[in-house]
Structure formats: structure tokens, C-alpha cells
Write a protein that holds these residues in place. Structure first.
Motif, short mmCIF file in Angstrom:
data_model
loop_
_atom_site.label_atom_id
_atom_site.label_comp_id
_atom_site.label_asym_id
_atom_site.label_seq_id
_atom_site.Cartn_x
_atom_site.Cartn_y
_atom_site.Cartn_z
N UNK A 79 0.86 -1.19 0.00
CA UNK A 79 0.00 0.00 0.00
C UNK A 79 0.89 1.23 0.00
N UNK A 80 0.90 1.96 -1.12
CA UNK A 80 1.72 3.16 -1.22
C UNK A 80 0.97 4.33 -1.84
N UNK A 81 -0.15 4.05 -2.49
CA UNK A 81 -0.96 5.10 -3.07
C UNK A 81 -1.57 5.94 -1.93
N UNK A 82 -1.51 7.28 -2.01
CA UNK A 82 -2.03 8.12 -0.92
C UNK A 82 -3.50 7.83 -0.57
N UNK A 83 -4.32 7.54 -1.55
CA UNK A 83 -5.72 7.23 -1.29
C UNK A 83 -5.85 5.92 -0.52
N UNK A 85 -3.52 4.59 1.39
CA UNK A 85 -2.99 4.83 2.73
C UNK A 85 -4.08 5.45 3.60
N UNK A 86 -4.84 6.38 3.04
CA UNK A 86 -5.92 7.01 3.79
C UNK A 86 -6.96 5.97 4.21
N UNK A 87 -7.36 5.09 3.29
CA UNK A 87 -8.34 4.04 3.63
C UNK A 87 -7.78 3.16 4.74
N UNK A 88 -6.53 2.76 4.59
CA UNK A 88 -5.89 1.88 5.56
C UNK A 88 -5.87 2.53 6.94
N UNK A 89 -5.40 3.76 7.00
CA UNK A 89 -5.27 4.45 8.28
C UNK A 89 -6.64 4.73 8.90
N UNK A 90 -7.60 5.07 8.08
CA UNK A 90 -8.94 5.39 8.58
C UNK A 90 -9.53 4.20 9.34
#
Length: 144
Positions: A79-83, A85-90
């Protein structure tokens, strides 16, 4: 899924999947977001403790461990795409503050928007790879 939510979605006058695809940007993005969510939901490393019974020091220690685990898992999952990463972190950071959050939310964006080329070349890659962890301090309005 919550039974009440399932009932409401079934009674909708529109196609909820279509709206989901629009909000995610495409059907492929929806598929990928769900894939990432399932990775987290099915991984025992991402199960959350009840933080109400931990001391402040214990909560901090758990948060640091989970943040390190999060970075490691993002690398493992590619996972390196900023979008993404956002889903993952959320989903991963539901009940606690991420100790390295300022690095991503303030330090890197400030370097990108206000740093010189030399500063960006020196600091962006190490901060993205968590070789260093940056922070941000604002002493005057408009001055990071």
C-alpha cells in the motif's frame, strides 16, 4: 453489517453500490478499498484493546506499537498510493491517535509546499520511510 443498515440499504430508491462507486471514484477503487478493509478486519494484529482500562503511558505504548505495525503492514500489503494509505489508516486508527501522524499530516506537506529543493531532497524520502519522524511547530500565523 448492521441489520438496520442492511434493511435501509435494501429499501433505498437508488442503487447504493453505484453511489459507493461514485464516492470511491470508480468500481475498481471500491473493490480495492474493500480489499484493504478486509485485510485489516481479518488480521489479529489490528484488533483493538479497550483503551478505557489503560493508563496514559500504556495507551501511548500501544499506540506506538500499532503505528509501527501499521507501517510494516502497509509495506507488506504493498500500500503506497495516498488514497489507499488514507483508507488503511482510517480503519486501522479507529480508537487512538497515531503517534507519527504529524509526520504525515504536517511535516511532509510543509516540506513539499514550503521547502527548498535541497530541503525536499534531503528530508522527504527519509520522512516518508520513517527513517526520521518530523513534526511541525507554528510560531506565527502563516509561518511553519
Amino acid at each position: 453489517m448492521n441489520p438496520d443498515l442492511r434493511k435501509e440499504r435494501a429499501a433505498a430508491t437508488f442503487n447504493p453500490e453505484l453511489i459507493t462507486n461514485i464516492l470511491d471514484g470508480s468500481p475498481e477503487n471500491t473493490r480495492r478499498r474493500r480489499e484493504i478493509e478486509n485485510m485489516i478486519l481479518n488480521d489479529p494484529d489490528f484488533q483493538h484493546e479497550d483503551y478505557n482500562f489503560l493508563t496514559r503511558s500504556q495507551r501511548y505504548e500501544v499506540a506506538v506499537k500499532k503505528s509501527a505495525s501499521m507501517v510494516k503492514k502497509m509495506r507488506e500489503f504493498g500500500i503506497s498510493d495516498p488514497e489507499e494509505i488514507m483508507w488503511f489508516k482510517k480503519l486501522h486508527l479507529v480508537n487512538f491517535v497515531e503517534p507519527v501522524g504529524l509526520n504525515y499530516s504536517m511535516f511532509i506537506p510543509t516540506l513539499l509546499n514550503q521547502g527548498t529543493t535541497a530541503q525536499q531532497e534531503k528530508w522527504i524520502r527519509p520522512s516518508q520511510d520513517l527513517q526520521i519522524i518530523g513534526t511541525y511547530a507554528q510560531t506565527e500565523m502563516g509561518h511553519g
